[in-house]
Design a protein around this motif. Structure first.
Motif, mmCIF file in Angstrom:
data_model
loop_
_atom_site.group_PDB
_atom_site.id
_atom_site.type_symbol
_atom_site.label_atom_id
_atom_site.label_comp_id
_atom_site.label_asym_id
_atom_site.label_seq_id
_atom_site.Cartn_x
_atom_site.Cartn_y
_atom_site.Cartn_z
ATOM 1 N N ASP A 1 -3.414 10.331 -3.109
ATOM 2 C CA ASP A 1 -4.371 11.277 -2.536
ATOM 3 C C ASP A 1 -5.351 10.588 -1.582
ATOM 4 O O ASP A 1 -5.694 11.142 -0.527
ATOM 5 C CB ASP A 1 -5.137 12.009 -3.631
ATOM 6 C CG ASP A 1 -4.267 12.982 -4.413
ATOM 7 O OD1 ASP A 1 -3.142 13.298 -3.953
ATOM 8 O OD2 ASP A 1 -4.700 13.415 -5.503
ATOM 9 N N ARG A 2 -5.788 9.384 -1.935
ATOM 10 C CA ARG A 2 -6.681 8.619 -1.047
ATOM 11 C C ARG A 2 -5.974 8.293 0.268
ATOM 12 O O ARG A 2 -6.571 8.374 1.345
ATOM 13 C CB ARG A 2 -7.142 7.324 -1.715
ATOM 14 C CG ARG A 2 -8.403 7.444 -2.509
ATOM 15 C CD ARG A 2 -9.020 6.092 -2.852
ATOM 16 N NE ARG A 2 -8.085 5.020 -3.121
ATOM 17 C CZ ARG A 2 -7.629 4.684 -4.339
ATOM 18 N NH1 ARG A 2 -8.054 5.323 -5.401
ATOM 19 N NH2 ARG A 2 -6.771 3.693 -4.480
ATOM 20 N N ALA A 3 -4.707 7.936 0.167
ATOM 21 C CA ALA A 3 -3.944 7.601 1.368
ATOM 22 C C ALA A 3 -3.780 8.832 2.258
ATOM 23 O O ALA A 3 -3.937 8.741 3.478
ATOM 24 C CB ALA A 3 -2.583 7.028 0.992
ATOM 25 N N VAL A 4 -3.485 9.974 1.670
ATOM 26 C CA VAL A 4 -3.347 11.203 2.455
ATOM 27 C C VAL A 4 -4.663 11.510 3.168
ATOM 28 O O VAL A 4 -4.675 11.838 4.358
ATOM 29 C CB VAL A 4 -2.897 12.388 1.573
ATOM 30 C CG1 VAL A 4 -2.995 13.707 2.343
ATOM 31 C CG2 VAL A 4 -1.482 12.179 1.061
ATOM 32 N N GLU A 5 -5.773 11.388 2.465
ATOM 33 C CA GLU A 5 -7.074 11.661 3.066
ATOM 34 C C GLU A 5 -7.374 10.670 4.195
ATOM 35 O O GLU A 5 -7.850 11.058 5.262
ATOM 36 C CB GLU A 5 -8.186 11.618 2.015
ATOM 37 C CG GLU A 5 -9.558 11.938 2.558
ATOM 38 C CD GLU A 5 -9.656 13.309 3.224
ATOM 39 O OE1 GLU A 5 -10.469 13.441 4.166
ATOM 40 O OE2 GLU A 5 -8.932 14.243 2.839
ATOM 41 N N ALA A 6 -7.081 9.393 3.977
ATOM 42 C CA ALA A 6 -7.339 8.377 5.004
ATOM 43 C C ALA A 6 -6.496 8.632 6.252
ATOM 44 O O ALA A 6 -6.997 8.511 7.378
ATOM 45 C CB ALA A 6 -7.069 6.983 4.445
ATOM 46 N N VAL A 7 -5.244 8.990 6.075
ATOM 47 C CA VAL A 7 -4.381 9.267 7.225
ATOM 48 C C VAL A 7 -4.831 10.549 7.924
ATOM 49 O O VAL A 7 -4.800 10.632 9.155
ATOM 50 C CB VAL A 7 -2.896 9.336 6.797
ATOM 51 C CG1 VAL A 7 -2.014 9.776 7.949
ATOM 52 C CG2 VAL A 7 -2.433 7.984 6.262
ATOM 53 N N THR A 8 -5.294 11.531 7.167
ATOM 54 C CA THR A 8 -5.814 12.756 7.770
ATOM 55 C C THR A 8 -7.018 12.448 8.644
ATOM 56 O O THR A 8 -7.117 12.921 9.784
ATOM 57 C CB THR A 8 -6.190 13.790 6.685
ATOM 58 O OG1 THR A 8 -5.034 14.090 5.893
ATOM 59 C CG2 THR A 8 -6.724 15.075 7.303
ATOM 60 N N VAL A 9 -7.935 11.648 8.142
ATOM 61 C CA VAL A 9 -9.130 11.264 8.914
ATOM 62 C C VAL A 9 -8.723 10.472 10.160
ATOM 63 O O VAL A 9 -9.224 10.725 11.258
ATOM 64 C CB VAL A 9 -10.117 10.465 8.032
ATOM 65 C CG1 VAL A 9 -11.226 9.843 8.868
ATOM 66 C CG2 VAL A 9 -10.700 11.362 6.952
ATOM 67 N N ALA A 10 -7.801 9.541 9.998
ATOM 68 C CA ALA A 10 -7.338 8.749 11.146
ATOM 69 C C ALA A 10 -6.678 9.646 12.189
ATOM 70 O O ALA A 10 -6.874 9.455 13.398
ATOM 71 C CB ALA A 10 -6.373 7.664 10.684
ATOM 72 N N THR A 11 -5.939 10.634 11.738
ATOM 73 C CA THR A 11 -5.291 11.578 12.655
ATOM 74 C C THR A 11 -6.333 12.388 13.407
ATOM 75 O O THR A 11 -6.254 12.550 14.626
ATOM 76 C CB THR A 11 -4.345 12.521 11.874
ATOM 77 O OG1 THR A 11 -3.354 11.733 11.220
ATOM 78 C CG2 THR A 11 -3.687 13.530 12.793
ATOM 79 N N ARG A 12 -7.334 12.878 12.696
ATOM 80 C CA ARG A 12 -8.415 13.650 13.324
ATOM 81 C C ARG A 12 -9.126 12.800 14.375
ATOM 82 O O ARG A 12 -9.379 13.255 15.500
ATOM 83 C CB ARG A 12 -9.399 14.136 12.265
ATOM 84 C CG ARG A 12 -10.462 15.081 12.789
ATOM 85 C CD ARG A 12 -11.393 15.574 11.687
ATOM 86 N NE ARG A 12 -10.679 16.234 10.612
ATOM 87 C CZ ARG A 12 -10.613 15.779 9.344
ATOM 88 N NH1 ARG A 12 -11.216 14.665 9.002
ATOM 89 N NH2 ARG A 12 -9.941 16.451 8.430
ATOM 90 N N ASP A 13 -9.440 11.563 14.033
ATOM 91 C CA ASP A 13 -10.118 10.655 14.961
ATOM 92 C C ASP A 13 -9.254 10.374 16.187
ATOM 93 O O ASP A 13 -9.739 10.384 17.323
ATOM 94 C CB ASP A 13 -10.479 9.339 14.277
ATOM 95 C CG ASP A 13 -11.555 9.495 13.213
ATOM 96 O OD1 ASP A 13 -12.224 10.558 13.173
ATOM 97 O OD2 ASP A 13 -11.722 8.558 12.409
ATOM 98 N N LEU A 14 -7.990 10.115 15.965
ATOM 99 C CA LEU A 14 -7.074 9.828 17.066
ATOM 100 C C LEU A 14 -6.985 11.006 18.021
ATOM 101 O O LEU A 14 -7.117 10.842 19.246
ATOM 102 C CB LEU A 14 -5.682 9.485 16.532
ATOM 103 C CG LEU A 14 -4.585 9.308 17.584
ATOM 104 C CD1 LEU A 14 -4.882 8.126 18.496
ATOM 105 C CD2 LEU A 14 -3.238 9.164 16.922
ATOM 106 N N LEU A 15 -6.763 12.198 17.483
ATOM 107 C CA LEU A 15 -6.641 13.374 18.342
ATOM 108 C C LEU A 15 -7.934 13.652 19.107
ATOM 109 O O LEU A 15 -7.896 14.089 20.256
ATOM 110 C CB LEU A 15 -6.233 14.596 17.511
ATOM 111 C CG LEU A 15 -4.808 14.550 16.938
ATOM 112 C CD1 LEU A 15 -4.564 15.747 16.043
ATOM 113 C CD2 LEU A 15 -3.761 14.445 18.025
ATOM 114 N N ALA A 16 -9.066 13.387 18.484
ATOM 115 C CA ALA A 16 -10.351 13.599 19.152
ATOM 116 C C ALA A 16 -10.575 12.590 20.281
ATOM 117 O O ALA A 16 -11.214 12.907 21.285
ATOM 118 C CB ALA A 16 -11.489 13.503 18.141
ATOM 119 N N ASP A 17 -10.039 11.390 20.135
ATOM 120 C CA ASP A 17 -10.275 10.325 21.107
ATOM 121 C C ASP A 17 -9.232 10.231 22.215
ATOM 122 O O ASP A 17 -9.478 9.585 23.228
ATOM 123 C CB ASP A 17 -10.355 8.970 20.396
ATOM 124 C CG ASP A 17 -11.595 8.843 19.535
ATOM 125 O OD1 ASP A 17 -12.527 9.660 19.688
ATOM 126 O OD2 ASP A 17 -11.633 7.931 18.685
#
Length: 74
Positions: A47-63
């Motif tokens: 679950d921590r890994a899913v959340e971390a990848v979700t955050v990284a995905t959000r950051d990537l798409l925003a940048d």
């Protein structure tokens, strides 16, 4: 790699939701871990890994800076 993960950036997708990002993250973590569903003792790490990848995905798409597609003349 993981064929079921769809492209989430413009122009391939618009109105990408948090659920879209989480679904992609879940598919990625499943592929990397080799687990469709983790055991009870691995659930927290999964679950921590899913959340971390979700955050990284959000950051990537925003940048990402995507070059606008050329307009065609009619």
């Amino acid at each position: 790699m993981c064929r079921s993960i769809k492209t989430l950036r413009e122009p391939f997708a618009s109105d990408v939701t948090d659920e879209d990002m989480k679904a992609a993250a879940l598919q990625y973590v499943r592929k990397i871990s080799g687990f469709r569903a983790p055991s009870a003792r691995n659930t927290e790490a999964f679950d921590r890994a899913v959340e971390a990848v979700t955050v990284a995905t959000r950051d990537l798409l925003a940048d990402l800076q995507v070059k606008p597609s050329p307009q065609t003349d009619s």
